[in-house]
Design a protein around this motif. Structure first.
Motif, PDB file in Angstrom:
ATOM      1  N   THR A  69      -4.476   0.083  11.854  1.00 30.24           N
ATOM      2  CA  THR A  69      -5.257  -0.622  10.833  1.00 30.24           C
ATOM      3  C   THR A  69      -5.348   0.204   9.554  1.00 30.24           C
ATOM      4  O   THR A  69      -5.264  -0.340   8.452  1.00 30.24           O
ATOM      5  N   PHE A 120     -15.353   3.616   7.478  1.00 26.26           N
ATOM      6  CA  PHE A 120     -13.990   3.999   7.112  1.00 26.26           C
ATOM      7  C   PHE A 120     -13.744   3.942   5.602  1.00 26.26           C
ATOM      8  O   PHE A 120     -12.638   4.254   5.141  1.00 26.26           O
ATOM      9  N   LYS A 132       0.839  -1.196   0.000  1.00 24.18           N
ATOM     10  CA  LYS A 132       0.000   0.000   0.000  1.00 24.18           C
ATOM     11  C   LYS A 132       0.879   1.254   0.000  1.00 24.18           C
ATOM     12  O   LYS A 132       2.096   1.164   0.238  1.00 24.18           O
ATOM     13  N   TYR A 184     -12.253  -2.745  -3.173  1.00 20.50           N
ATOM     14  CA  TYR A 184     -12.764  -2.824  -1.792  1.00 20.50           C
ATOM     15  C   TYR A 184     -14.292  -2.727  -1.742  1.00 20.50           C
ATOM     16  O   TYR A 184     -14.842  -2.283  -0.735  1.00 20.50           O
TER      17      TYR A 184
HETATM   18  P1  RTP Z   1      -6.640  -6.273   3.065  1.00 18.66           P
HETATM   19  O1  RTP Z   1      -7.926  -6.569   2.305  1.00 18.66           O
HETATM   20  O2  RTP Z   1      -6.114  -4.891   2.836  1.00 18.66           O
HETATM   21  O3  RTP Z   1      -5.619  -7.373   2.870  1.00 18.66           O
HETATM   22  O4  RTP Z   1      -6.973  -6.313   4.621  1.00 18.66           O
HETATM   23  P2  RTP Z   1      -7.718  -7.396   5.475  1.00 18.66           P
HETATM   24  O5  RTP Z   1      -8.305  -8.472   4.626  1.00 18.66           O
HETATM   25  O6  RTP Z   1      -6.743  -7.789   6.543  1.00 18.66           O
HETATM   26  O7  RTP Z   1      -8.863  -6.520   6.147  1.00 18.66           O
HETATM   27  P3  RTP Z   1     -10.312  -6.078   5.606  1.00 18.66           P
HETATM   28  O8  RTP Z   1     -11.250  -6.259   6.745  1.00 18.66           O
HETATM   29  O9  RTP Z   1     -10.633  -6.682   4.277  1.00 18.66           O
HETATM   30  O10 RTP Z   1     -10.110  -4.523   5.430  1.00 18.66           O
HETATM   31  C1  RTP Z   1      -9.489  -4.001   4.280  1.00 18.66           C
HETATM   32  C2  RTP Z   1      -8.634  -2.818   4.646  1.00 18.66           C
HETATM   33  O11 RTP Z   1      -9.466  -1.745   5.070  1.00 18.66           O
HETATM   34  C3  RTP Z   1      -8.767  -0.959   6.014  1.00 18.66           C
HETATM   35  N1  RTP Z   1      -9.533  -0.899   7.253  1.00 18.66           N
HETATM   36  N2  RTP Z   1      -9.578   0.169   7.996  1.00 18.66           N
HETATM   37  N3  RTP Z   1     -10.073   2.023  10.067  1.00 18.66           N
HETATM   38  C4  RTP Z   1     -10.618   0.807  10.137  1.00 18.66           C
HETATM   39  O12 RTP Z   1     -11.321   0.456  11.073  1.00 18.66           O
HETATM   40  C5  RTP Z   1     -10.336  -0.125   9.055  1.00 18.66           C
HETATM   41  N4  RTP Z   1     -10.771  -1.373   8.971  1.00 18.66           N
HETATM   42  C6  RTP Z   1     -10.256  -1.880   7.818  1.00 18.66           C
HETATM   43  C7  RTP Z   1      -7.420  -1.617   6.260  1.00 18.66           C
HETATM   44  O13 RTP Z   1      -6.453  -1.003   5.391  1.00 18.66           O
HETATM   45  C8  RTP Z   1      -7.695  -3.040   5.827  1.00 18.66           C
HETATM   46  O14 RTP Z   1      -6.503  -3.705   5.481  1.00 18.66           O
END
Ligand code: RTP
Length: 151
Positions: A116, A64, A16, A56
């Motif tokens: 996060t 968020f 990122k 996303y």
């Molecule tokens: P990624 O898709 O980026 O690999 O991350 P992940 O599966 O570990 O997590 P996910 O729940 O799919 O969330 C995607 C991305 O959204 C951002 N996020 N921000 N501020 C917040 O509460 C929050 N929650 C999620 C993070 O960049 C996360 O990796």
């Protein structure tokens, strides 16, 4: 054993904008290389807003979401395809929990991040999504696999 590329599991890993700006590209690539996965494709890419929203889309109702889109489009990302048996789940382990404060030491997020909203790397969450996120992006090329890594 010769396996056609299309049969082998692939995952989409994206460094990122914070990872790029902080100079962590080499460190992150190195972790996947050292593990023994095969780098099949790589590009530095400024992600347009509509593609970030598509990537996303499952999170579009979350509070968020606007910040997430601003973050992902704030500078170049490094897009990669990594290949190997079990690479999707293994890459998620190497990356660590979404919240870097909960990610284990030794993982990328556990070692290199604190928030996060600035968690330096994305990895596909299933083989199907790996396939979908990489689709149409790879040039075909042969890698010389050695028997020292894969029997
Ligand atoms: P990624 O898709 O980026 O690999 O991350 P992940 O599966 O570990 O997590 P996910 O729940 O799919 O969330 C995607 C991305 O959204 C951002 N996020 N921000 N501020 C917040 O509460 C929050 N929650 C999620 C993070 O960049 C996360 O990796």
């Amino acid at each position: 054993r010769i396996v056609a590329s299309s049969e082998v599991e692939q995952t989409y890993i994206m460094i990122k904008p914070d990872g790029v700006q902080r100079g962590l590209v080499g460190e992150i690539i190195s972790r996947f290389e050292k593990k023994g996965f095969l780098l099949k494709g790589l590009k530095l890419f400024q992600c347009p807003k509509d593609l970030a929203q598509e990537h996303y889309k499952d999170l579009k109702e979350r509070p968020f979401f606007p910040n997430l889109i601003d973050y992902i489009t704030s500078g170049p990302v490094v897009c990669m395809a990594w290949e190997g048996d079990g690479v999707v789940a293994s890459a998620r382990k190497l990356i660590g929990a979404t919240n870097p404060l909960q990610a284990e030491p030794g993982t990328i997020r556990g070692d290199l991040a604190v928030q996060t909203g600035r968690n330096v790397v994305h990895g596909s969450d299933s083989p199907d999504n790996g396939k979908r996120e990489i689709e149409g992006e790879l040039a075909q090329w042969e890698s010389v696999q050695t028997p020292w890594l894969i029997e």
